[in-house]
Scaffold this active site. Structure first.
Site, short mmCIF file in Angstrom:
data_model
loop_
_atom_site.label_atom_id
_atom_site.label_comp_id
_atom_site.label_asym_id
_atom_site.label_seq_id
_atom_site.Cartn_x
_atom_site.Cartn_y
_atom_site.Cartn_z
CG ASP A 116 56.08 33.81 0.14
OD1 ASP A 116 56.02 34.46 -0.06
OD2 ASP A 116 54.85 33.31 0.05
CB ILE A 117 53.86 33.90 5.03
CG1 ILE A 117 54.66 34.43 5.91
CG2 ILE A 117 52.45 33.35 5.79
CD1 ILE A 117 55.07 35.71 6.83
CD GLU A 163 53.14 37.56 1.05
OE1 GLU A 163 53.19 36.53 0.02
OE2 GLU A 163 53.46 38.62 0.73
#
Length: 364
Positions: free
Chosen positions: A225-226, A268
């Site tokens: 996960d960004i 994301e």
């Protein structure tokens, strides 16, 4: 009235024809049942090398739906590639037009006579081609098959009319199979990141998990996960957010093997299936990706932005974690991911036995 020798010759001719038809039927079944593009290309190469006794073979294909050229890339076997050449053929080259117009098989010399203006004969010559075969489906060129020198044949470039007919049929079957595989590839691929879609990831994970269960093998799932992704959209606009997603996807894809699979899980979030991989190796891969992203210079319209990623890892283990549900294995990695986020982000966390127990309690 035919004599005995003529009768025997006729019987032998029909027997050979029946044998060839059976071979083609088996080849057709094999190619049409393979929808994974990489495996299909390998199957076509090995089939042609075995059937026609050649030292090597290669296939030029379009590597994306918007590609402007047919490329060899890694789609070859038994061929020595010359590093001084770029192995691609532009769609605008007269070779492509000639191939789509006439579905013949060609020797190298025949092709040079047919299309003398092509710019790619020096490159093709390095492949030592004994035969060049367009792979056409409904008038559309799906690929270009190149067979190298033949084994145990006096004239290494000689093919009988029967052999040319047979390879033409195989090329047509292969073109249909490639078209089918491309359709599956496109329908299961996220167009922005060029990673697999979530539903396809679960289908493959289910299949690999069944194999691991049967063979007491191992595999791992990695969730990414960004960190603070929303700020890229809010500060620099959605185009910057797209750039970050695409670049992170490229870094992830470059860090895994061809036998593994990366997917865009949603927004994301990304996920990776690491086949035949234990906890230690999965953590090594995850940490390598985390480090690469942290150190990468993300530059969008002359603005340097810092990107980090939080990661969670889970492992199927027949003794420690014998899960039968793909969703549960992903949930374990997802839970580990959120532990990474709670502990400061930009780190890797493994779903250990304590965490797995907590997830089981939550599911009850």
């Amino acid at each position: 009235m035919i004599n005995t020798s003529e009768k025997d010759a006729l019987i032998n001719q029909y027997e050979k024809r029946i044998y060839d038809l059976r071979q083609l039927l088996e080849i057709s079944r094999s190619l049409c049942s393979t929808l994974e593009f990489t495996k299909l290309i390998q199957s076509i190469l090995y089939t042609c090398m075995g059937q026609f006794r050649v030292l090597g073979a290669g296939i030029f294909v379009l590597n994306s739906f918007d590609a402007d050229s047919f490329q060899l890339d890694s789609n070859y076997s038994g061929i020595d590639i010359n590093p001084n050449f770029i192995y691609k053929i532009l769609l605008t080259d007269p070779l492509v037009t000639a191939f789509e117009k006439d579905e013949c098989t060609y020797t190298f010399e025949e092709l040079k006579e047919l299309v003398p203006t092509s710019a790619y004969f020096d490159m093709l010559a390095t492949l030592n081609p004994s035969l060049i075969v367009p792979m056409v489906q409904k008038g559309h060129l799906e690929g270009i098959l190149v067979l190298s020198e033949r084994i145990s044949v006096e004239d290494s470039n000689f093919y009988s009319d029967d052999e040319k007919e047979q390879i033409g049929i195989i090329a047509s079957l292969a073109a249909i199979a490639i078209n089918n595989a491309v359709l599956v590839e496109r329908s299961s691929t996220d167009m922005m990141t060029h990673l697999r879609l979530k539903y396809y990831f679960f289908n493959v994970l289910s299949e690999k998990l069944d194999i691991a269960l049967q063979n007491a093998g191992s595999l791992a799932v990695v969730m990414f996960d960004i960190d603070f992704f929303k700020r890229f959209n809010d500060t620099y606009g959605h185009a910057c957010g797209d750039y970050v997603l695409q670049t992170v996807a490229k870094i992830i894809r470059s860090a895994i093997r061809s036998s593994d699979m990366a997917a865009r899980y949603g927004g994301e979030e990304f996920c990776v299936l690491l086949n035949n991989t234990c906890q230690h190796d999965a953590m090594t891969v995850a940490e390598r990706i985390r480090s690469k992203i942290e150190q990468f210079d993300f530059c969008y319209e002359n603005q340097h932005v810092q990107v980090t990623i939080s990661i969670g890892v889970s492992e199927f283990d027949i003794e420690k974690n014998p899960v039968t549900s793909p969703k549960l294995l992903v949930d374990q990695a997802d839970q580990a991911l959120y532990v990474s986020k709670r502990n400061g982000r930009n780190r890797v966390t493994f779903a250990d036995s304590k965490m797995i127990s907590e997830i089981k309690l939550m599911d009850k």
